[in-house]
Every structure is written in C-alpha cells, then in structure tokens.
Design a protein around this motif. Structure first.
Motif, short mmCIF file in Angstrom:
data_model
loop_
_atom_site.label_atom_id
_atom_site.label_comp_id
_atom_site.label_asym_id
_atom_site.label_seq_id
_atom_site.Cartn_x
_atom_site.Cartn_y
_atom_site.Cartn_z
N ALA A 25 0.84 -1.21 0.00
CA ALA A 25 0.00 0.00 0.00
C ALA A 25 0.87 1.25 0.00
O ALA A 25 0.48 2.29 -0.56
CB ALA A 25 -0.92 0.00 1.21
N ASN A 45 -7.58 7.32 -6.38
CA ASN A 45 -8.12 6.34 -5.42
C ASN A 45 -7.17 5.16 -5.27
O ASN A 45 -6.62 4.67 -6.25
CB ASN A 45 -9.47 5.80 -5.92
N GLY A 46 -6.99 4.74 -4.02
CA GLY A 46 -6.15 3.57 -3.76
C GLY A 46 -4.65 3.87 -3.79
O GLY A 46 -3.82 2.96 -3.72
N ALA A 47 -4.28 5.15 -3.87
CA ALA A 47 -2.86 5.52 -3.99
C ALA A 47 -2.09 5.27 -2.70
O ALA A 47 -0.86 5.16 -2.72
CB ALA A 47 -2.74 6.99 -4.40
N SER A 50 -4.79 7.27 2.70
CA SER A 50 -5.34 6.95 4.03
C SER A 50 -4.38 6.07 4.81
O SER A 50 -4.23 6.23 6.03
CB SER A 50 -6.69 6.24 3.91
N GLN A 92 -12.16 10.76 7.67
CA GLN A 92 -12.89 10.91 6.42
C GLN A 92 -14.40 10.82 6.69
O GLN A 92 -15.18 11.63 6.21
CB GLN A 92 -12.45 9.78 5.49
N GLU A 184 -9.54 14.40 4.22
CA GLU A 184 -10.58 14.88 3.31
C GLU A 184 -11.55 15.84 4.01
O GLU A 184 -12.75 15.56 4.13
CB GLU A 184 -11.33 13.70 2.71
N1 LIG Z 1 -6.50 -2.64 6.21
C1 LIG Z 1 -6.24 -2.96 4.95
N2 LIG Z 1 -6.11 -4.24 4.56
C2 LIG Z 1 -5.83 -4.58 3.29
N3 LIG Z 1 -5.62 -3.68 2.30
C3 LIG Z 1 -5.73 -2.38 2.62
C4 LIG Z 1 -6.04 -1.94 3.95
N4 LIG Z 1 -6.08 -0.57 3.96
C5 LIG Z 1 -5.82 -0.19 2.70
N5 LIG Z 1 -5.61 -1.26 1.90
C6 LIG Z 1 -5.27 -1.23 0.47
O1 LIG Z 1 -4.13 -0.40 0.32
C7 LIG Z 1 -4.24 0.37 -0.88
C8 LIG Z 1 -4.17 1.84 -0.55
O2 LIG Z 1 -5.40 2.21 0.09
P1 LIG Z 1 -5.67 3.62 0.75
O3 LIG Z 1 -7.02 3.55 1.38
O4 LIG Z 1 -4.52 4.01 1.58
O5 LIG Z 1 -5.71 4.56 -0.55
P2 LIG Z 1 -6.27 6.04 -0.70
O6 LIG Z 1 -5.29 6.76 -1.54
O7 LIG Z 1 -6.57 6.59 0.64
O8 LIG Z 1 -7.62 5.80 -1.51
P3 LIG Z 1 -9.01 6.66 -1.50
O9 LIG Z 1 -8.70 7.94 -2.18
O10 LIG Z 1 -9.91 5.78 -2.31
O11 LIG Z 1 -9.44 6.81 -0.07
C9 LIG Z 1 -5.55 -0.03 -1.54
O12 LIG Z 1 -5.27 -1.01 -2.52
C10 LIG Z 1 -6.35 -0.62 -0.39
O13 LIG Z 1 -7.27 -1.58 -0.85
#
Ligand SMILES: Nc1ncnc2c1ncn2[C@@H]1O[C@H](COP(=O)(O)OP(=O)(O)OP(=O)(O)O)[C@@H](O)[C@H]1O
Length: 274
Positions: A25, A45-47, A50, A92, A184
């Motif tokens: 991640a 998204n997913g970058a 979070s 968020q 956010e």
């Molecule tokens: N607790 C977890 N267990 C497994 N995978 C996770 C977990 N938390 C995040 N991920 C994965 O890690 C990657 C990054 O997720 P993250 O939520 O940090 O991205 P983001 O940039 O905040 O996305 P968004 O803008 O959609 O909120 C994603 O592929 C997500 O599915």
C-alpha cells in the motif's frame, strides 16, 4: 501568515513501507512537513493516502521506515501516545458522538489534557472543578473561533453535515495540537461549505502557527491552500514540491488522466476532480 509556533517540530517521513498480505500500500514513501506549513498528500483512489495517515496517527504499523516528529519516533507508538505528542486528526467519515451536544463532544477532545484523576473528578474536589471550568472556557473559545457558538448545546446528530465537519475540526483543535491531520476535510460538502472550510483552515494556520497535513481530493482547494504537495500513485511517491510545480509534472498528469480514463471505462461516466 502569522509566525510559526516555535514548539512545532518538523515531521519527517522516511522510506515508509506498508504491506497488507500481498499488497504494497506504501512503497518507501518519504516527505517532510515543515513547521507551520500546510502540506497536502494527494493521489488517485487507492494511492495509499489513508494508509499514510493511519501510519502517522498510529492506527497502522509501518512494515519498515521511520516517522519522526521532532525527536520522537512515531512508528512504534500507540495512537494515544502519538496524540499526547500533539498530533491530532480528523476522519474521512465523521467520528463524533451524535447524541452528545457539541460542547460535550469538544470536552471529550480535552480529555488527554485533563490532569484530575478519576477519584478527584468523581468527588468533585475544588481542584477538579477548577480544571473542568478552565477546559469549559477553552471549549467556548475554540467553538467561537470555528463558528460553532450558536450550536454548543445542540446534539451533533441534529446538525448539517457541513457543520458536523466543523465540529470534528474543533474537537481536534481542543487537543491543542502541534500537527493537525485532516482526512478529506471538504469531502461531501457543497460549494459554500467548501469555501468556509478552506477559510477556516487558513485561519487555523495563521492564528495558531501549527502544521497542517491534509489528504484531499479537491484539487482546487489543495492548490490554493497548500505550501507543499506530495503526490502518491500505487503506493509510490511520484512528485513532491510546491503546488504549481507538482500540478505541471508530467507523471502527475499521467496518473490523474490514467485514473480518470479507468473510471470512465469502469463506470461509463467520467469522474472529474475539480
Ligand atoms: N487494512 C487494509 N487491509 C488490506 N488492504 C488495505 C487496507 N487498507 C488499505 N488497503 C489497500 O491499500 C491500498 C491503498 O489504500 P488507501 O485507502 O490508503 O488509498 P487512498 O489513496 O486513501 O484511496 P481513496 O482515495 O480511495 O481513499 C488499496 O489497494 C487498499 O485496498
């Protein structure tokens, strides 16, 4: 801009990697939040935005790497220990107690600063009463600063979404933070509410001189507010620098256009990040 609060340390994120089972991640991500600055972490998204916030606030453990806040290493600390060092966050999705009044929610934010023990508070000793009164006054001040005075007695659940987001920010301020993490802050808000929140964030920085790190999808807001921007894509840092520079970075443009194209293909509608 006001002077930076001299107690505010630099936040140094170095080579932070987070793996979930087979998924990386965050992949050796690093950036620095200068004292008293507004720093944004953006990305499709997913970058990993979070995940990054969750590491900084102690909710997730980094697989490797370091997060230093002044002399303190945060990666080994529990969330309450990180909060005690002056790192406060908003979520968020609103994380308030809807049945409690705004005042009571803000008083919960003062909890970590409360010195009176369970017994002296329970026995309503004069020292505990004095302390509670001082916290009450500070809550009133912070509510006025954030524009919540008229809502202090209202149960949070009865307030509009935009006002609830302000309560979240006020509660974080009640912890007297040195670094404020905003996840956010304008998500789901209408245009007027977004403008109000942006003004409030500027006011917080100018009046308190603290550092603010925000994750935000609203590009217009990020470009207006941030002194520095870190861009993540698939867990990697692809750009870092002043907003004007980052906005024109070819890799950033590619990452955002790629994400927009994917969401068009997936849903048949184009997702526009304003
Ligand atoms: N607790 C977890 N267990 C497994 N995978 C996770 C977990 N938390 C995040 N991920 C994965 O890690 C990657 C990054 O997720 P993250 O939520 O940090 O991205 P983001 O940039 O905040 O996305 P968004 O803008 O959609 O909120 C994603 O592929 C997500 O599915």
């Amino acid at each position: 801009m006001s002077d930076t609060n001299t107690a505010v340390p630099r936040l140094d994120v170095r080579e932070v990697t987070v793996r979930f089972a087979g998924l990386t991640a965050l992949d050796a991500v690093g950036f620095t939040v200068e004292p008293g600055s507004v720093h944004a972490v953006i990305g499709p998204n997913g970058a990993g935005k979070s995940t990054c916030f969750n590491v900084l606030s102690g909710v997730y453990r980094a697989t490797s790497g370091s997060v230093r806040f002044g002399d303190a290493e945060l990666t080994a600390l529990a969330p309450h220990r990180i909060a005690a060092l002056g790192v406060a966050r908003t979520f968020q999705n609103i994380a308030l107690s809807p049945m409690l009044s705004v005042r009571d929610n803000l008083m919960l934010g003062r909890h970590r600063l409360t010195r009176a023990g369970f017994l002296s508070a329970g026995l309503r000793l004069p020292s505990a009463r004095r302390e509670a009164a001082a916290h009450g006054e500070r809550v009133t001040e912070i509510a006025a600063f954030v524009g919540l005075s008229e809502h202090l007695a209202t149960p949070v659940g009865l307030l509009s979404y935009g006002v609830q987001k302000r309560v979240e920010l006020a509660r974080a301020l009640c912890m007297e933070p040195l670094l404020l993490l905003l996840d956010e802050p304008v998500a789901g808000m209408n245009g007027g509410e977004r403008r109000d929140m942006a003004e409030l964030i500027v006011a917080v920085r100018e009046s308190l001189g603290i550092s603010i790190l925000l994750v935000e999808h609203d590009m217009g807001m990020v470009m207006r507010l941030a002194d520095a921007v870190t861009v993540l894509d698939f867990g990697r840092r692809i750009a870092d620098g002043p907003p004007g520079e980052v906005q024109n970075d070819p890799e950033v443009i590619r990452a955002y256009l790629g994400a927009a194209a994917e969401s068009t293909t997936a849903s048949g509608t184009e997702e526009v990040t304003s």
